[in-house]
Design a protein around this motif. Structure first.
Motif, mmCIF file in Angstrom:
data_model
loop_
_atom_site.group_PDB
_atom_site.id
_atom_site.type_symbol
_atom_site.label_atom_id
_atom_site.label_comp_id
_atom_site.label_asym_id
_atom_site.label_seq_id
_atom_site.Cartn_x
_atom_site.Cartn_y
_atom_site.Cartn_z
ATOM 1 N N ASN A 15 0.813 -1.213 0.000
ATOM 2 C CA ASN A 15 0.000 0.000 0.000
ATOM 3 C C ASN A 15 0.847 1.265 0.000
ATOM 4 N N TRP A 58 -6.527 -6.293 -0.197
ATOM 5 C CA TRP A 58 -7.767 -5.852 -0.834
ATOM 6 C C TRP A 58 -8.041 -6.621 -2.123
ATOM 7 N N LEU A 61 -10.155 -9.815 -1.343
ATOM 8 C CA LEU A 61 -11.320 -9.743 -0.455
ATOM 9 C C LEU A 61 -12.596 -10.254 -1.110
ATOM 10 N N HIS A 62 -12.643 -10.283 -2.441
ATOM 11 C CA HIS A 62 -13.880 -10.643 -3.131
ATOM 12 C C HIS A 62 -13.650 -11.861 -4.013
ATOM 13 N N TYR A 107 -13.853 -3.875 -7.043
ATOM 14 C CA TYR A 107 -14.305 -3.682 -5.662
ATOM 15 C C TYR A 107 -13.122 -3.637 -4.697
ATOM 16 N N GLY A 108 -12.106 -4.450 -4.974
ATOM 17 C CA GLY A 108 -10.924 -4.426 -4.120
ATOM 18 C C GLY A 108 -10.220 -3.087 -4.165
ATOM 19 N N ILE A 110 -11.626 -0.204 -4.860
ATOM 20 C CA ILE A 110 -12.480 0.729 -4.115
ATOM 21 C C ILE A 110 -12.170 0.643 -2.625
ATOM 22 N N ARG A 111 -12.057 -0.557 -2.105
ATOM 23 C CA ARG A 111 -11.823 -0.720 -0.667
ATOM 24 C C ARG A 111 -10.424 -0.246 -0.270
ATOM 25 N N GLN A 112 -9.445 -0.416 -1.157
ATOM 26 C CA GLN A 112 -8.112 0.101 -0.851
ATOM 27 C C GLN A 112 -8.124 1.633 -0.820
ATOM 28 N N ASP A 114 -10.767 3.475 -0.161
ATOM 29 C CA ASP A 114 -11.514 3.831 1.052
ATOM 30 C C ASP A 114 -10.619 3.751 2.287
ATOM 31 N N TYR A 115 -9.787 2.731 2.349
ATOM 32 C CA TYR A 115 -8.864 2.598 3.480
ATOM 33 C C TYR A 115 -7.959 3.816 3.582
#
Length: 318
Positions: A15, A58, A61-62, A107-108, A110-112, A114-115
């Motif tokens: 990250n 991330w 995750l899906h 989606y992964g 997006i979540r990264q 968001d983090y």
């Protein structure tokens, strides 16, 4: 999988090295260095759009096998806009499983992102700046994300491309859960920030300050909102839309400003925009009214020059 020659899959960088983490870290550093000064920060994460390459965890995750494809994934119009026809053809080799894998990484990512937004918000709290800082989350474009078997943002007027998120955070002024349904646009952000900061809004600004909506005093508000996407030389040319609460009119023009395609959607009856009503006599008055609005907007709005590919002069306007 490749989308528009951009990779889709897990990246092996962490990250801190990923663009989402890199830019968040730079914002955090800037906040620490300027906590005692007025500041304005524009932080663009350049996603989620191809390349769809989130870092672990991330990216994992899906499970693609559990993801539902968009409701209009299999929808095929008999007469789609030129850009959508071109994009569907270029992505025709993608299987349903390919689309699900792309969604998993989408989606992964997006979540990264968001983090990393959470990291910035936490730093504002840590520096005791959260209550005095306006935070706006938005985007300058949408993403088809499998809608109509398409990805990226073709030159089209669908909500999946032009209806972007807009979340405003300012504790004590914007209450949690406040929801507004007025028609607003990105051009409204500049006058909104000016008013909140006590700065005079320059003349000729086209946007409207959202402060009356924030303080629940909307009064009279605009009845229509416009968008313009594309450029001369791209498949689909230039796409302009005008919408009110119930209907959306979409107009496509080429580099010579000639109309090449039209659409009308009844957003109440057809929120997925799958039925083009442009030739239905029932909507004749709606088309005439919205087309008149977009013609008025065209005449009365200053334009940035739009240069055709390979030329150094703007297209001739009628």
């Amino acid at each position: 999988v490749l989308i528009a020659d951009a990779p889709v899959g897990v990246t092996h960088i962490n990250n801190d090295q990923h663009p989402a983490g890199f830019w968040a870290s730079n914002v955090i550093r800037f906040l620490g260095e300027n906590r005692d000064k007025p500041f304005f920060i524009y932080c663009s994460f350049d996603g989620p759009r191809p390349p769809l390459t989130p870092s672990r965890p991330w990216a994992e995750l899906h499970d693609p096998n559990t993801l539902a494809l968009p409701p209009d994934f299999d929808y095929q119009s008999d007469d789609p806009p030129p850009s959508v026809r071109h994009l569907r053809k270029s992505l025709s080799g993608m299987s349903r499983e390919d689309h699900r894998r792309c969604l998993a990484y989408y989606y992964g990512l997006i979540r990264q992102i968001d983090y990393n937004i959470g990291r910035i918000l936490e730093e504002l709290r840590r520096l005791d700046l959260a209550d005095d800082t306006v935070v706006i989350y938005t985007s300058y474009q949408g993403e088809m994300a499998g809608s109509r078997r398409c990805w990226t943002n073709p030159v089209a007027g669908y909500d999946s491309i032009i209806r972007v998120p807009l979340i405003i955070r300012l504790p004590g002024m914007v209450h949690p859960g406040m929801d507004r349904h007025q028609l607003v646009g990105l051009i409204d952000l500049m006058p909104t920030l000016c008013e909140l900061a006590g700065v005079r809004v320059p003349e000729k600004v086209q946007g409207l300050s959202l402060v009356p909506l924030i303080f629940e005093r909307p009064g009279e508000w605009r009845e229509v909102v416009f968008t313009e996407t594309g450029c001369a030389g791209r498949p689909g040319g230039i796409c302009r839309t005008v919408r009110n609460a119930d209907h959306k009119y979409v107009q496509y023009k080429n580099s010579s400003n000639e109309e090449i395609f039209e659409e009308l959607f009844d957003l109440r009856e057809d929120p997925r925009e799958t039925i083009n009503q442009i030739n239905d006599p029932y909507y004749t008055d709606v088309v005439a009214r919205l087309k008149g609005e977009i013609e008025w907007w065209e005449i009365n709005t200053d334009h940035a020059p739009m240069y055709p590919v390979g030329e150094n002069k703007p297209p001739v306007r009628p």
